[in-house]
Write a protein that holds these residues in place. Structure first.
Motif, short mmCIF file in Angstrom:
data_model
loop_
_atom_site.label_atom_id
_atom_site.label_comp_id
_atom_site.label_asym_id
_atom_site.label_seq_id
_atom_site.Cartn_x
_atom_site.Cartn_y
_atom_site.Cartn_z
N LYS A 144 30.54 -49.42 -50.44
CA LYS A 144 29.14 -49.09 -50.08
C LYS A 144 28.46 -48.60 -51.43
O LYS A 144 27.25 -49.09 -51.75
CB LYS A 144 29.05 -48.17 -48.98
N VAL A 145 29.05 -47.95 -52.12
CA VAL A 145 28.62 -47.28 -53.43
C VAL A 145 28.48 -48.32 -54.47
O VAL A 145 27.35 -48.70 -55.19
CB VAL A 145 29.38 -46.24 -54.04
N ALA A 146 29.29 -49.26 -54.50
CA ALA A 146 29.07 -50.45 -55.23
C ALA A 146 28.36 -51.25 -55.06
O ALA A 146 27.57 -51.76 -55.91
CB ALA A 146 30.53 -51.10 -55.25
N LEU A 147 27.88 -51.52 -53.96
CA LEU A 147 26.82 -52.42 -53.52
C LEU A 147 25.53 -51.72 -53.83
O LEU A 147 24.78 -52.65 -54.55
CB LEU A 147 26.82 -52.80 -51.97
N MET A 374 26.05 -45.58 -60.99
CA MET A 374 26.86 -45.39 -59.85
C MET A 374 27.05 -44.10 -59.42
O MET A 374 27.08 -43.88 -58.14
CB MET A 374 28.44 -45.51 -60.59
N LEU A 375 26.85 -42.91 -60.20
CA LEU A 375 26.94 -41.43 -59.70
C LEU A 375 25.58 -41.15 -58.95
O LEU A 375 25.61 -40.35 -57.93
CB LEU A 375 26.99 -40.68 -60.89
N ILE A 376 24.52 -41.83 -59.32
CA ILE A 376 23.36 -41.46 -58.59
C ILE A 376 23.52 -42.12 -57.06
O ILE A 376 23.10 -41.64 -55.84
CB ILE A 376 21.96 -42.03 -59.35
N ALA A 377 24.23 -43.25 -57.10
CA ALA A 377 24.14 -43.94 -55.72
C ALA A 377 25.24 -43.17 -55.17
O ALA A 377 25.45 -43.11 -53.61
CB ALA A 377 24.79 -45.45 -55.89
N TYR A 378 26.53 -42.51 -55.70
CA TYR A 378 27.42 -41.88 -54.91
C TYR A 378 26.78 -40.49 -54.29
O TYR A 378 27.20 -40.12 -53.23
CB TYR A 378 28.49 -41.36 -55.94
N ALA A 379 25.77 -40.11 -55.04
CA ALA A 379 25.18 -38.79 -54.33
C ALA A 379 24.43 -39.24 -53.21
O ALA A 379 24.53 -38.37 -52.14
CB ALA A 379 24.04 -38.11 -55.40
N CYS A 381 24.97 -41.80 -51.06
CA CYS A 381 25.96 -42.34 -50.23
C CYS A 381 26.89 -41.02 -49.53
O CYS A 381 27.49 -41.29 -48.52
CB CYS A 381 26.83 -43.35 -50.68
N SER A 382 26.80 -39.79 -50.26
CA SER A 382 27.66 -38.76 -49.89
C SER A 382 26.89 -37.95 -48.69
O SER A 382 27.39 -37.09 -48.19
CB SER A 382 27.81 -37.77 -51.03
N ILE A 383 25.69 -38.30 -48.45
CA ILE A 383 25.03 -37.53 -47.41
C ILE A 383 25.23 -38.15 -46.22
O ILE A 383 25.39 -39.27 -45.94
CB ILE A 383 23.30 -37.96 -47.85
N LYS A 384 25.60 -37.13 -45.26
CA LYS A 384 26.31 -37.35 -43.94
C LYS A 384 25.19 -37.75 -43.17
O LYS A 384 25.62 -38.85 -42.29
CB LYS A 384 26.98 -36.25 -43.39
N ASP A 385 23.99 -37.61 -43.14
CA ASP A 385 23.07 -37.67 -42.21
C ASP A 385 22.43 -39.32 -42.53
O ASP A 385 22.07 -39.61 -43.56
CB ASP A 385 21.87 -36.92 -42.16
#
Length: 542
Positions: A144-147, A374-379, A381-385
């Motif tokens: 998901k983060v990679a995409l 990548m780290l921006i995308a990870y932030a 994608c880390s949101i649960k809502d």
């Protein structure tokens, strides 16, 4: 008693609120199933990403005029007949590594000299970088983060700009991503081999082919851009460190050391070439480079990554820090490598900017951009809502598309194409076209197809040289009907040549273009006269 309650709860999913919940669950399941399907077909993903990224980069690829660095690149290879001649040409220009221009050399030999041929490798390696970024980031995070990261890199304004510029920065990004991917694979195989108890079997499990590809990739990367040496250095440290800690000096350790030593030895010719240039000097000042103010230094890097100034870099940097926090908690194995990837080059370059005269530009850090995204995308994608996560992802994508559209719709380079096109119509063989600096005259000459004589002034502070050039031009004007003076607006300081022309005759026509002004002077034989020495000396003008 519990079973009827469950049945009753199921039956109550009828109202609008529950309908929305059910719809959200459906969308969530659809997204998850799509990502799972993508994971099962990596080749299809690679083809789709490449096709989309290539389309974004080929759109308006040749619309922008050439600029100074690009015309230098064409000068390296346009009239050369061999690779050795190209290398000799590059030796005379500071900070240029040869690989990109070697690629352009072969393209020009096959398809002729053109703006498309110069910029196509940048577009190609920019699109390939998106594909490789997907696989590297997937290995470091998840699908998901990679995409999301791949799409952000695909439409990133700064990266698309470099993909449409005839320079070596997208090749730097591509080879750096490939190098990190091979590093992760080699490291993974070595860790698996080290778990085998039998030492002889462990040595036989050394990933020889991967390691050879790793060495070749790093060598190519260094011969494309000097900053690549920092990547190789870090990867070597993190490959050797586990063996040094355990005092394990087995065959695997010896092979690693030998490979790194070979990489260094084969890099020496380019190191010696760089040390022989003026730019490598610690004392020779240059006219370009980053600001030594630490706030401006970091701000400029952020602007380079995002492509625009103002408050947006702060917002993106905040997401970057949040993403790094969550990623480092879940991926501790590569945390120090990632920290070093960002910290070492920034600290080292800042120290060189602060204490030496060696120049650097924010674009030299472009190889860090995929990991930044990548780290921006990870932030995100880390949101649960799910709804908040989707809104943020959509918002950042829309923001990037808007910025990309502004790149397509506005000129970033001076509009030499329009100038040359108009001069084709307005000038003839009895006219003289004067360019206010000889360094940019080749850009105009590339597009100009008319018959007028072209001369470029050497931009200098030496009054004697100024006078010599000016009087030489006046001699030429005796045999010309008209003089056109083309001036770049960003040229620093007073233009003494233009000042003197104003003393003789006012311009009859003035045309303005993006970054360029064109003046037509009625400097006929009668205006100039027969005795050029009667014109006042240029002393005191500066």
């Amino acid at each position: 008693m519990k079973k009827p309650k469950m049945v009753e709860a199921t039956r109550k999913i009828e109202g609008p609120k529950h309908a929305i919940t059910a719809k959200s669950c459906f969308l969530s399941r659809l997204i998850k199933s799509t990502i799972k399907s993508i994971d099962k077909h990596p080749i299809v993903v690679a083809i789709v990403l490449f096709a989309m990224a290539m389309a974004v980069r080929l759109y308006k690829l040749t619309d922008e005029s050439l600029w100074y660095d690009e015309i230098i690149g064409i000068g390296f290879v346009d009239n050369e007949t061999s690779l050795s001649a190209v290398m000799d040409s590059i030796k005379n220009v500071n900070t240029q590594a040869p690989l990109y221009y070697i690629i352009v050399f072969f393209i020009f030999r096959l398809f002729g000299i053109s703006v498309f041929g110069l910029r196509f490798p940048s577009a190609l390696f920019g699109a390939l970088s998106v594909v490789v970024a997907y696989f590297v980031i997937k290995k470091l995070t998840n699908g998901k983060v990679a995409l999301l990261s791949a799409f952000l890199l695909m439409i990133n304004r700064a990266f698309v700009f470099h993909s449409q510029d005839g320079k070596n920065y997208t090749l730097l990004v591509f080879l750096s991503l490939l190098s990190v991917h091979l590093y992760l694979l080699v490291k993974e195989r070595l860790e698996a081999a080290d778990k085998v108890r039998n030492v002889g079997e462990m040595d036989r499990l050394f990933p020889t082919v991967l390691f050879i590809l790793f060495i070749i990739t790093n060598l190519l990367n260094f011969y494309n851009h000097y900053m690549a040496g920092l990547i190789t250095f870090l990867e070597a440290i993190f490959l050797l460190l586990p063996y040094i800690k355990k005092r394990d000096f087995s065959n695997n350790f010896v092979i690693l050391v030998s490979g790194m030593a070979l990489t260094f030895i084969l890099s020496l010719p380019l190191v010696m070439l760089f040390l022989g240039t003026d730019t490598s000097s610690l004392n020779v000042p240059v006219s370009w480079g980053m600001d030594a103010n630490p706030i401006h230094f970091l701000r400029d890097i952020q602007i380079e990554f995002i492509g625009i100034p103002f408050t947006y870099p702060v917002v993106f940097f905040t997401f970057f820090l949040i993403g790094f926090y969550f990623w480092s908690k879940e991926h501790k194995k590569n945390t120090w490598f990632m920290i070093s990837m960002f910290v070492l080059p920034i600290v080292l370059v800042y120290a060189m900017v602060l204490f030496t005269k060696v120049p650097f530009l924010p674009r030299h850090f472009s190889y860090l951009l995929p990991f930044h995204l990548m780290l921006i995308a990870y932030a995100i994608c880390s949101i649960k809502d799910t709804r908040v996560r989707s809104l943020l992802a959509a918002g950042i994508m829309i923001f990037c598309i808007i910025q990309l559209n502004s790149l397509y719709s506005t000129n970033t380079n001076n509009d030499w194409k329009s100038v040359a096109k108009d001069m084709d119509k307005y000038s003839d063989k009895d006219d003289l076209i004067i360019i206010n600096t000889n360094t940019i005259a080749p850009i105009f000459e590339f597009y100009y197809t008319g018959d007028a004589e072209i001369v470029g002034f050497v931009f200098t502070n030496d009054t004697n040289i100024i006078n010599q050039q000016y009087y030489a031009v006046l001699e030429m004007l005796k045999d010309k009907n008209n003089a056109f003076y083309i001036q770049q607006r960003e040229v620093v300081g007073r233009d003494v040549y233009f000042d003197k022309l104003l003393e003789i005759a006012r311009p009859t026509v003035t045309n303005f273009y993006d970054g360029i002004q064109v003046y037509q002077f009625a400097l006929s034989r009668a205006n100039v006269g027969s005795d050029v020495q009667t014109i006042p000396d240029l002393e005191g003008l500066k």
